[in-house]
Design an enzyme around this catalytic site. Structure first.
Site, PDB file in Angstrom:
ATOM      1  N   ALA A  86      -3.794  14.788   5.845  1.00  0.00           N
ATOM      2  CA  ALA A  86      -3.221  13.506   6.771  1.00  0.00           C
ATOM      3  C   ALA A  86      -2.333  12.450   5.712  1.00  0.00           C
ATOM      4  O   ALA A  86      -2.173  13.036   4.784  1.00  0.00           O
ATOM      5  CB  ALA A  86      -4.503  12.895   6.757  1.00  0.00           C
TER       6      ALA A  86
ATOM      7  N   HIS B 230       3.815  14.476   2.072  1.00  0.00           N
ATOM      8  CA  HIS B 230       2.395  15.848   1.931  1.00  0.00           C
ATOM      9  C   HIS B 230       3.995  16.875   1.835  1.00  0.00           C
ATOM     10  O   HIS B 230       4.364  16.452   2.923  1.00  0.00           O
ATOM     11  CB  HIS B 230       1.243  16.063   2.405  1.00  0.00           C
ATOM     12  CG  HIS B 230       0.634  15.192   2.177  1.00  0.00           C
ATOM     13  ND1 HIS B 230      -0.825  15.802   1.344  1.00  0.00           N
ATOM     14  CD2 HIS B 230      -0.179  14.281   2.392  1.00  0.00           C
ATOM     15  CE1 HIS B 230      -1.572  14.396   1.610  1.00  0.00           C
ATOM     16  NE2 HIS B 230      -0.800  13.808   2.129  1.00  0.00           N
TER      17      HIS B 230
ATOM     18  N   ASN C 238      -4.996   7.567  -6.197  1.00  0.00           N
ATOM     19  CA  ASN C 238      -5.679   8.684  -5.567  1.00  0.00           C
ATOM     20  C   ASN C 238      -4.918  10.488  -5.958  1.00  0.00           C
ATOM     21  O   ASN C 238      -4.915  10.990  -5.194  1.00  0.00           O
ATOM     22  CB  ASN C 238      -6.001   8.471  -3.678  1.00  0.00           C
ATOM     23  CG  ASN C 238      -4.839   8.791  -3.205  1.00  0.00           C
ATOM     24  OD1 ASN C 238      -3.350   8.337  -3.719  1.00  0.00           O
ATOM     25  ND2 ASN C 238      -5.008   9.720  -2.378  1.00  0.00           N
TER      26      ASN C 238
ATOM     27  N   HIS D 136      -4.183  -0.657   5.944  1.00  0.00           N
ATOM     28  CA  HIS D 136      -4.121   0.201   6.999  1.00  0.00           C
ATOM     29  C   HIS D 136      -5.414  -0.387   8.147  1.00  0.00           C
ATOM     30  O   HIS D 136      -5.594   0.616   8.213  1.00  0.00           O
ATOM     31  CB  HIS D 136      -3.555   1.265   6.749  1.00  0.00           C
ATOM     32  CG  HIS D 136      -4.529   1.970   5.984  1.00  0.00           C
ATOM     33  ND1 HIS D 136      -6.162   2.022   6.082  1.00  0.00           N
ATOM     34  CD2 HIS D 136      -4.702   2.996   4.851  1.00  0.00           C
ATOM     35  CE1 HIS D 136      -6.477   3.326   4.816  1.00  0.00           C
ATOM     36  NE2 HIS D 136      -6.219   2.824   4.190  1.00  0.00           N
TER      37      HIS D 136
ATOM     38  N   ASP E  34       1.109   2.727   3.164  1.00  0.00           N
ATOM     39  CA  ASP E  34       0.559   3.735   3.090  1.00  0.00           C
ATOM     40  C   ASP E  34       1.397   5.153   3.659  1.00  0.00           C
ATOM     41  O   ASP E  34       0.461   5.905   3.706  1.00  0.00           O
ATOM     42  CB  ASP E  34      -0.168   3.878   4.334  1.00  0.00           C
ATOM     43  CG  ASP E  34      -1.647   4.358   3.745  1.00  0.00           C
ATOM     44  OD1 ASP E  34      -1.749   4.961   2.796  1.00  0.00           O
ATOM     45  OD2 ASP E  34      -2.314   5.040   4.842  1.00  0.00           O
TER      46      ASP E  34
ATOM     47  N   HIS F  73     -10.264   0.913   1.831  1.00  0.00           N
ATOM     48  CA  HIS F  73     -10.282   2.291   3.252  1.00  0.00           C
ATOM     49  C   HIS F  73     -11.638   1.820   3.326  1.00  0.00           C
ATOM     50  O   HIS F  73     -12.401   2.305   3.597  1.00  0.00           O
ATOM     51  CB  HIS F  73      -9.915   3.772   2.255  1.00  0.00           C
ATOM     52  CG  HIS F  73      -9.693   4.217   3.476  1.00  0.00           C
ATOM     53  ND1 HIS F  73      -8.567   4.689   3.118  1.00  0.00           N
ATOM     54  CD2 HIS F  73     -10.217   4.603   4.361  1.00  0.00           C
ATOM     55  CE1 HIS F  73      -8.377   5.514   4.474  1.00  0.00           C
ATOM     56  NE2 HIS F  73      -9.861   5.829   5.666  1.00  0.00           N
TER      57      HIS F  73
ATOM     58  N   HIS G 288       0.967  -1.131   0.067  1.00  0.00           N
ATOM     59  CA  HIS G 288      -0.329   0.252  -0.161  1.00  0.00           C
ATOM     60  C   HIS G 288       0.941   1.012   0.035  1.00  0.00           C
ATOM     61  O   HIS G 288       1.567   1.658   1.433  1.00  0.00           O
ATOM     62  CB  HIS G 288      -0.453  -0.068   1.733  1.00  0.00           C
ATOM     63  CG  HIS G 288      -2.220   1.359   0.812  1.00  0.00           C
ATOM     64  ND1 HIS G 288      -3.111   0.968   1.090  1.00  0.00           N
ATOM     65  CD2 HIS G 288      -1.650   2.670   1.246  1.00  0.00           C
ATOM     66  CE1 HIS G 288      -3.968   2.447   1.737  1.00  0.00           C
ATOM     67  NE2 HIS G 288      -2.376   3.300   1.380  1.00  0.00           N
TER      68      HIS G 288
ATOM     69  N   LEU H  57      -5.006   8.889   7.928  1.00  0.00           N
ATOM     70  CA  LEU H  57      -5.861   8.512   8.023  1.00  0.00           C
ATOM     71  C   LEU H  57      -5.876   6.947   7.401  1.00  0.00           C
ATOM     72  O   LEU H  57      -5.152   7.030   6.406  1.00  0.00           O
ATOM     73  CB  LEU H  57      -7.061   9.513   7.442  1.00  0.00           C
ATOM     74  CG  LEU H  57      -7.331  10.456   7.334  1.00  0.00           C
ATOM     75  CD1 LEU H  57      -8.179  11.332   6.174  1.00  0.00           C
ATOM     76  CD2 LEU H  57      -8.384  10.319   9.080  1.00  0.00           C
TER      77      LEU H  57
ATOM     78  N   LYS I 126      -9.434  -0.014  -6.577  1.00  0.00           N
ATOM     79  CA  LYS I 126      -8.734   0.692  -3.933  1.00  0.00           C
ATOM     80  C   LYS I 126     -10.272   0.948  -4.112  1.00  0.00           C
ATOM     81  O   LYS I 126     -11.451   2.366  -4.939  1.00  0.00           O
ATOM     82  CB  LYS I 126      -8.687   1.615  -4.550  1.00  0.00           C
ATOM     83  CG  LYS I 126      -8.416   2.866  -3.315  1.00  0.00           C
ATOM     84  CD  LYS I 126      -7.545   2.108  -2.342  1.00  0.00           C
ATOM     85  CE  LYS I 126      -7.996   2.783  -0.462  1.00  0.00           C
ATOM     86  NZ  LYS I 126      -6.902   2.821   0.533  1.00  0.00           N
TER      87      LYS I 126
ATOM     88  N   HIS J 240       1.420   5.481  -1.983  1.00  0.00           N
ATOM     89  CA  HIS J 240       1.271   6.426  -2.315  1.00  0.00           C
ATOM     90  C   HIS J 240       2.824   7.136  -2.747  1.00  0.00           C
ATOM     91  O   HIS J 240       3.239   7.829  -2.132  1.00  0.00           O
ATOM     92  CB  HIS J 240       0.297   8.078  -1.286  1.00  0.00           C
ATOM     93  CG  HIS J 240      -1.047   6.821  -0.705  1.00  0.00           C
ATOM     94  ND1 HIS J 240      -1.877   7.599  -1.619  1.00  0.00           N
ATOM     95  CD2 HIS J 240      -1.056   6.374  -0.027  1.00  0.00           C
ATOM     96  CE1 HIS J 240      -2.635   6.585  -1.069  1.00  0.00           C
ATOM     97  NE2 HIS J 240      -2.533   6.447   0.460  1.00  0.00           N
ATOM     98  N   LEU J 241       2.849   6.801  -4.149  1.00  0.00           N
ATOM     99  CA  LEU J 241       3.813   7.790  -5.310  1.00  0.00           C
ATOM    100  C   LEU J 241       3.353   8.633  -5.693  1.00  0.00           C
ATOM    101  O   LEU J 241       4.153   9.505  -6.630  1.00  0.00           O
ATOM    102  CB  LEU J 241       4.183   6.828  -6.111  1.00  0.00           C
ATOM    103  CG  LEU J 241       5.343   5.801  -5.984  1.00  0.00           C
ATOM    104  CD1 LEU J 241       5.580   4.662  -6.890  1.00  0.00           C
ATOM    105  CD2 LEU J 241       6.431   5.562  -5.059  1.00  0.00           C
ATOM    106  N   ARG J 242       2.324   9.364  -6.008  1.00  0.00           N
ATOM    107  CA  ARG J 242       1.629  10.640  -6.374  1.00  0.00           C
ATOM    108  C   ARG J 242       2.657  10.376  -7.625  1.00  0.00           C
ATOM    109  O   ARG J 242       2.691   9.574  -8.326  1.00  0.00           O
ATOM    110  CB  ARG J 242       2.964  11.812  -5.442  1.00  0.00           C
ATOM    111  CG  ARG J 242       2.690  12.319  -3.760  1.00  0.00           C
ATOM    112  CD  ARG J 242       1.070  11.620  -3.682  1.00  0.00           C
ATOM    113  NE  ARG J 242       1.357  12.107  -2.036  1.00  0.00           N
ATOM    114  CZ  ARG J 242      -0.145  10.843  -1.541  1.00  0.00           C
ATOM    115  NH1 ARG J 242      -0.943  11.222  -1.445  1.00  0.00           N
ATOM    116  NH2 ARG J 242      -0.197  11.825   0.024  1.00  0.00           N
TER     117      ARG J 242
HETATM  118  C1  NCD Z   1      -3.345   9.436   1.982  1.00  0.00           C
HETATM  119  C2  NCD Z   1      -2.857  10.337   1.058  1.00  0.00           C
HETATM  120  O1  NCD Z   1      -2.279  11.443   2.003  1.00  0.00           O
HETATM  121  O2  NCD Z   1      -3.372   9.725   0.112  1.00  0.00           O
HETATM  122  N1  NCD Z   1      -3.141  10.018   3.361  1.00  0.00           N
HETATM  123  C3  NCD Z   1      -3.819   9.646   4.826  1.00  0.00           C
HETATM  124  O3  NCD Z   1      -3.095   9.348   5.763  1.00  0.00           O
HETATM  125  N2  NCD Z   1      -3.252   7.568   4.558  1.00  0.00           N
HETATM  126  C4  NCD Z   1      -4.687   8.512   2.000  1.00  0.00           C
HETATM  127  C5  NCD Z   1      -4.857   7.552   2.540  1.00  0.00           C
HETATM  128  O4  NCD Z   1      -5.163   6.097   2.294  1.00  0.00           O
HETATM  129  O5  NCD Z   1      -6.423   7.683   2.565  1.00  0.00           O
HETATM  130 ZN    ZN Z   2      -3.136   5.215   1.469  1.00  0.00          ZN
END
Ligand code: NCD
Ligand code: ZN
Length: 353
Positions: free
Chosen positions: A270, A258, A43, A181, A254, A143, A15, A226, A106, A17-19
């Site tokens: 988050a 940011h 996302n 998560h 996860d 989620h 899990h 989150l 997802k 997030h690579l943006r």
């Molecule tokens: C994630 C994000 O910033 O893309 N943030 C997080 O707090 N985990 C989104 C997510 O997976 O809930």
């Molecule tokens: Zn996530």
């Protein structure tokens, strides 16, 4: 006795997030250095909802990697996901199944977290897509939080199990689900005792910290993600589940970067950026439970087994070397603050064994 080094099969991150764009180029090398593969969250803005978009995103990831690590011995495989919406068609699921690229869908309940505006408003709108997923053995990453404002933010995961997850699994008993998560004793107990194809990922922050970390001497935005950190009893239940040896629990960081100014503000985003020291953080957690001998199965075996992918064969090494998480990382004209900033780690990732 605590070992001085750990040699283990290279792990995957189930899990992540690579943006995109510049941020992708900045954060990807941290994951690619430790992990062979990762389930990449969809996302983005706009979200990745089609196989075509996922294929293009995977190409951008590969291009960013080639640019950043030309002379390094790195082979990283992005495993793509599609963002389930009220409008995802059975045809798109079929295309995903036939693609070599997409491993999972997802489910974000609309409004649950960062960039989830296009999320599912009512699972009844997804019946066709879910039927096609069940039929084709496609994994649904969930989620697991309800989003109603009248449910306390610390209760949203437990309420989701009763109100959404159990009815969903009743309707689709063969649907392959990863409860992402997890953060509560209720979720760990549910997954452990449920029959049928369900597993869960657990992040380093939920193994290492409880909700006090958010308020230690002042508000601490870099521990805010989150689903939010919970009480100590929940942390202990998660650590017990992760280190139990049960194949139903596996690693998913996860990691969700940011830029610092968007976290240290009146309405901060988050997400914890755990990629730079991900394995060291998990080693820290497993060592605290006296369960380092179970880290490899959690990090490297249970995930591919559930996703029906081959286990990795290369080995990596962690040494018992103290280090401090001390440098913010330059990104997008600002900085990323890694999870655990200012803290001491007992372990150091040393690369391939
Ligand atoms: C994630 C994000 O910033 O893309 N943030 C997080 O707090 N985990 C989104 C997510 O997976 O809930
Ligand atoms: Zn996530």
């Amino acid at each position: 006795m605590t070992p001085q080094q750990i040699i283990m099969t290279q792990p995957d991150d189930w899990h992540l997030h690579l943006r995109d764009g510049e941020m992708l180029g900045t954060v990807l090398p941290y994951t690619a250095r430790q992990f062979a593969r990762a389930i990449v969250m969809p996302n983005l803005k706009p979200p990745v909802t089609t196989v075509k978009q996922a294929t293009e995103y995977a190409q951008r990831i590969r291009a960013a990697l080639a640019q950043r690590s030309a002379e390094q011995n790195i082979a990283f495989d992005p495993l793509m996901t599609l963002y389930l919406t009220d409008h995802t068609s059975a045809d798109e699921i079929q295309r995903a199944r036939d693609s070599e690229v997409v491993q999972a869908l997802k489910l974000y309940p609309a409004g649950a977290t960062t960039n989830s505006e296009s999320g599912v408003t009512d699972l009844n709108h997804c019946t066709k897509a879910l039927e096609a997923m069940q039929k084709n053995a496609m994994v649904l990453c969930v989620h697991g939080e309800v989003t109603h404002q009248d449910v306390d933010v610390f209760d949203r995961e437990a309420v989701f199990i009763d109100q959404v997850l159990i009815p969903l699994r009743h309707r689709f008993p063969e649907l392959r689900i990863v409860f992402e998560h997890i953060t509560t004793r209720q979720a760990a107990d549910y997954v452990q005792s449920a029959s049928g194809p369900i597993a869960a990922t657990i992040t380093p922050q939920h193994l290492l910290y409880n909700r006090n970390a958010l308020f230690q001497g002042g508000i601490r935005p870099h521990y805010y993600c989150l689903p939010v950190l919970k009480r100590e009893v929940h942390r202990q239940a998660l650590l017990a589940a992760a280190s139990s040896g049960s194949p139903k629990f596996f690693l998913g960081t996860d990691s969700a970067p940011h830029e610092r100014a968007t976290k240290e503000t009146a309405c901060g985003c988050a997400g914890c950026f755990s990629a730079p020291y991900a394995l060291e953080l998990y080693a820290q957690a497993f060592a605290s439970a006296g369960a380092l001998d179970r880290l490899e199965a959690f990090a490297s075996f249970h995930g591919p087994d559930f996703y029906r992918l081959p286990r990795n064969t290369r080995k990596i090494k962690l040494s018992r070397t103290a280090q401090k998480i001390s440098s913010p990382i330059a990104a997008e004209g600002g900085f990323l603050v890694p999870l655990g900033f200012g803290e001491q780690l007992d372990w150091r990732f040393e690369g391939f064994a």
